[in-house]
Design a protein around this motif. Structure first.
Motif, PDB file in Angstrom:
ATOM      1  N   ALA A 150      -0.054   3.904  -1.664  1.00 53.95           N
ATOM      2  CA  ALA A 150      -1.467   3.524  -1.519  1.00 53.95           C
ATOM      3  C   ALA A 150      -2.400   4.644  -1.964  1.00 53.95           C
ATOM      4  O   ALA A 150      -3.414   4.408  -2.630  1.00 53.95           O
ATOM      5  CB  ALA A 150      -1.751   3.157  -0.067  1.00 53.95           C
ATOM      6  N   LEU A 151      -2.054   5.880  -1.624  1.00 49.73           N
ATOM      7  CA  LEU A 151      -2.894   7.014  -1.985  1.00 49.73           C
ATOM      8  C   LEU A 151      -2.893   7.264  -3.495  1.00 49.73           C
ATOM      9  O   LEU A 151      -3.923   7.626  -4.078  1.00 49.73           O
ATOM     10  CB  LEU A 151      -2.424   8.272  -1.244  1.00 49.73           C
ATOM     11  N   LEU A 152      -1.740   7.048  -4.119  1.00 48.82           N
ATOM     12  CA  LEU A 152      -1.645   7.294  -5.564  1.00 48.82           C
ATOM     13  C   LEU A 152      -2.255   6.174  -6.394  1.00 48.82           C
ATOM     14  O   LEU A 152      -2.587   6.383  -7.570  1.00 48.82           O
ATOM     15  CB  LEU A 152      -0.183   7.496  -5.966  1.00 48.82           C
ATOM     16  N   VAL A 153      -2.399   4.995  -5.814  1.00 48.90           N
ATOM     17  CA  VAL A 153      -3.012   3.881  -6.545  1.00 48.90           C
ATOM     18  C   VAL A 153      -4.402   4.286  -7.033  1.00 48.90           C
ATOM     19  O   VAL A 153      -4.752   4.100  -8.207  1.00 48.90           O
ATOM     20  CB  VAL A 153      -3.109   2.615  -5.666  1.00 48.90           C
ATOM     21  N   GLU A 154      -5.205   4.840  -6.128  1.00 49.54           N
ATOM     22  CA  GLU A 154      -6.563   5.227  -6.506  1.00 49.54           C
ATOM     23  C   GLU A 154      -6.573   6.429  -7.441  1.00 49.54           C
ATOM     24  O   GLU A 154      -7.458   6.551  -8.303  1.00 49.54           O
ATOM     25  CB  GLU A 154      -7.369   5.533  -5.241  1.00 49.54           C
TER      26      GLU A 154
END
Length: 235
Positions: free
Chosen positions: A116-120
């Motif tokens: 989730a953190l790397l998606v952005e």
């Protein structure tokens, strides 16, 4: 409780801390191998603004960003076995759910969070690459896969590396919460060793310096790689 600082215990604490380093780095590496491709794919879906799918990913990202990872650990570690048990009982699958090693839950939990953190991170990095480059690559006969691998991704990584480095360092530090899963990582090993003589101050000093050394080395390596990626940046 121990009233004096036991210097002799530092050596033992460092020894058991080193025994936990492979677990810490192993969790970090497997998590990245799983989360990086998934988060990159999710980022491309968000950029395409596919109805429903894009909104679901946005809610997922918001959930992870807005909740402490320790809470995520407790929720997943307690709910996944129950869900699997219900599923196995429904299909009459004979398997002892509670015999699953906790490290598998660690892979699930940290991948769930890191993705989730790397998606952005990837979404913002991809936005820095001119869309015309993909069209130009297609015009000269490259497939989308070839264009992404040879042109888009190298440039995107250059823009993403600063934030990726931060997230990777945070992931390494977050593995210290593996004690909640009873994993023999750095923190749990040293705290267990400290229990006998109540040498908790010494234990935390060792934990502090071990994580500082690991994170510093990883950050140095990633900074070197970031400089390497700058050669792909178009002027």
């Amino acid at each position: 409780m121990a009233s004096t600082f036991d210097v002799n215990f530092l050596g033992e604490a460092f020894r058991v801390a080193m025994l936990g380093v492979p677990v810490t780095l192993g969790i970090t590496l497997i998590t990245l191998l799983l989360s990086v491709p998934i988060s990159f794919y999710f980022a491309t879906l968000r950029l395409k603004k596919i109805p429903v799918v894009s909104q679901v990913i946005a809610v997922y990202v918001s959930f992870v960003r807005g909740t402490p990872i320790l809470i995520q650990i407790f929720i997943i570690y307690n709910s996944v076995p129950i869900l699997l048990k219900m599923l196995f009982e429904t299909y009459q699958i004979k398997f002892d759910i509670y015999a699953i090693h906790p490290i598998w839950y660690a892979f699930i939990i940290f991948t769930f969070s890191t993705t989730a953190l790397l998606v952005e991170v990837f979404r913002s990095a991809l936005s820095t690459v001119d869309k015309g480059q993909l069209e130009a690559a297609n015009a000269v006969g490259l497939t989308n896969f070839q264009a992404y691998r040879r042109i888009i991704i190298p440039q995107m990584l250059g823009a993403a590396m600063p934030n990726m480095t931060t997230n990777i360092i945070n992931l390494i530090k977050a593995t210290s919460l593996g004690y909640a899963l009873s994993l023999p990582e750095i923190t749990l090993n040293v705290k267990v060793a400290a229990n006998a003589g109540y040498n908790y101050i010494e234990a935390y000093v060792v934990i502090f310096f071990v994580y500082l050394a690991i994170c510093s080395l990883v950050e140095y390596a990633l900074k070197k790689y970031e400089r390497h990626l700058l050669r792909f940046k178009l002027v």
